[in-house]
Design an enzyme around this catalytic site. Sequence first.
Site, mmCIF file in Angstrom:
data_model
loop_
_atom_site.group_PDB
_atom_site.id
_atom_site.type_symbol
_atom_site.label_atom_id
_atom_site.label_comp_id
_atom_site.label_asym_id
_atom_site.label_seq_id
_atom_site.Cartn_x
_atom_site.Cartn_y
_atom_site.Cartn_z
ATOM 1 N N LYS A 185 6.882 -6.878 -1.740
ATOM 2 C CA LYS A 185 6.747 -6.493 -3.139
ATOM 3 C C LYS A 185 7.577 -5.233 -3.385
ATOM 4 C CE LYS A 185 4.184 -4.028 -6.503
ATOM 5 N NZ LYS A 185 5.469 -3.418 -6.852
ATOM 6 N N GLY A 238 4.530 5.142 -0.862
ATOM 7 C CA GLY A 238 4.308 5.455 -2.263
ATOM 8 C C GLY A 238 3.393 6.653 -2.414
ATOM 9 N N SER A 239 2.700 6.707 -3.523
ATOM 10 C CA SER A 239 1.867 7.861 -3.837
ATOM 11 C C SER A 239 0.602 7.877 -2.986
ATOM 12 C CB SER A 239 1.477 7.838 -5.315
ATOM 13 O OG SER A 239 0.550 6.797 -5.571
ATOM 14 N N ASN A 240 0.001 9.072 -2.884
ATOM 15 C CA ASN A 240 -1.229 9.201 -2.108
ATOM 16 C C ASN A 240 -2.377 8.418 -2.709
ATOM 17 O OD1 ASN A 240 0.400 11.429 -1.003
ATOM 18 N ND2 ASN A 240 -1.509 11.949 0.051
ATOM 19 N N VAL A 242 -2.424 5.701 -4.595
ATOM 20 C CA VAL A 242 -2.297 4.258 -4.383
ATOM 21 C C VAL A 242 -2.391 3.930 -2.899
ATOM 22 C CG1 VAL A 242 -0.808 2.250 -4.675
ATOM 23 C CG2 VAL A 242 -0.948 3.973 -6.483
ATOM 24 N N GLU A 260 2.888 5.585 4.333
ATOM 25 C CA GLU A 260 3.736 6.766 4.249
ATOM 26 C C GLU A 260 3.650 7.237 2.808
ATOM 27 O OE1 GLU A 260 6.068 9.509 3.435
ATOM 28 O OE2 GLU A 260 7.346 7.792 3.021
ATOM 29 N N CYS A 294 10.553 11.707 -0.567
ATOM 30 C CA CYS A 294 9.296 12.185 0.003
ATOM 31 C C CYS A 294 9.517 13.378 0.926
ATOM 32 C CB CYS A 294 8.570 11.066 0.739
ATOM 33 S SG CYS A 294 9.531 10.311 2.069
ATOM 34 N N GLU A 395 2.708 17.405 -5.269
ATOM 35 C CA GLU A 395 4.043 16.816 -5.180
ATOM 36 C C GLU A 395 4.577 16.535 -6.580
ATOM 37 O OE1 GLU A 395 6.174 13.516 -2.397
ATOM 38 O OE2 GLU A 395 4.427 12.829 -3.502
#
Length: 493
Positions: A185, A238-240, A242, A260, A294, A395
């Site tokens: 995805k 991706g984001s923390n 999610v 990650e 990141c 972030e």
Amino acid sequence: MATSDKMTSMDAVTVDNYIGGAWMPPTAGRRVPSINPARRNEAVGLVPDSDLNDLNQAVSAANEARRAWRKMTGAQRGALLFKAADLLESRMDEIGRAMTREMGKTLPEAKGETARGAAILRYYAGEGMRPVGDVIPSTDAEALMYTTRVPLGVVGVISPWNFPVAIPVWKMAPALIYGNAVVWKPAAETAVTAALVMACFAEAGFPAGVVNMVIGDGPVIGQGIAEHPGIHGVTFTGSNAVGKKVGQTVLARGAKYQLEMGGKNPIIVAADADLDLAVDATISGGLRSTGQKCTATSRVIVVSDVYESFKAKLLEKVGVLRVGDGLNAETWLGPCASEKQYDTVRRYIRKGTEEGAVLLTGGDAPNDPALKDGFFVTPAVFDRVTPSMTIAREEIFGPVLALIEASDLGEAIELANDTEYGLSASLYTRDLRNVLTFVEELEAGLVRVNAETAGVELQAPFGGMKNSSSHSREQGQAAIEFYTSVKTVFIKP
């Protein structure tokens, strides 16, 4: 959602999913535009807004294909990865241009990322001929005991928009070489680029169902991958927020996961540092790709002895950076990747000034009228940032640098560690004692000395500490730990 009447879509390509060896339109027929962030009224492509029916087809195809795929030799699988690498490399200009139009990074950066994707494929193609186990002495003199590795089965790959070639490739290549099938995805924001990458896998001759791509909304397709009983491992970047949800979902059903996530990466400038080199590293590490990495430098922790000198040199060089369309050869800094990211960056800049940080330069829209329709932000440098301020803790994922003063190296390391994240960190110094102290005490998965925080070599393990990751590692030979399981074999005549 459809393109607006004002949106230029005549050059927009129509993208399909890739399922079971065929390009397939979304089951429900819905598509959404992928927007050029340099010109918000220009659609780069019309991409699927898939639903769970599409995902289920992809997972079914992957499960059907994986049994034959795992029985192929590593050399046979590697040969297909080599072919995909050649195709990716041969289409570097086309893929790079699509990437620049979809997410804004400059064309040289986009082409460089595509070349890196080809190098990653070649690296893992070679993994097909490397050892996968050990012979272990048994207490039984008549027995043979050894270990081997077996694939997980079907791996779900959820990748972000900021590196639409390198990140999915460094996830898919090891998954494939170790015998897994893949359901990918990609981020919808860069789905045109993703489709060009997938075409390289398709044309390389991978068996039908081994590699699949389903494009759609994160809460639908991403969460669907996390929940799907037919997917045996999930790798996510991706984001923390999610990432943690994905990890919890996958853990609850007993599958394997790899996350990650974010970073708040510091560069420390010691009193004996080469200030010109440190300034260049701060700018490159913090502002290239519009700060949308990141591993991007976010906190600039400078020892008091050189604080003012460093600041003056930094402002001089930041002030001449050229903001513009990434397709323009003179552009150094492109737009934020989307309106959502643009709004996020501007919100953090306002928050910084509200909390008392001093905005020394940037943080607004460029004056050039030709850029008025894009999501452009001039690079921002904040002075007198304290550790408790929002811009020092969260972030931002944008071109924002926060200057923090430290009395000495000891305090600088304490400030660097004062974060929930632990992805990347850098130190500029000439003193070996400083180097050893930094390497020992810095709480990050990647520490670099006299080099910028951003930058990962494909042959080396990559991952973070604290809330930056699930404590697993990607890339290099470390990737085998996630994509396979160890099987211990005991044989007695």
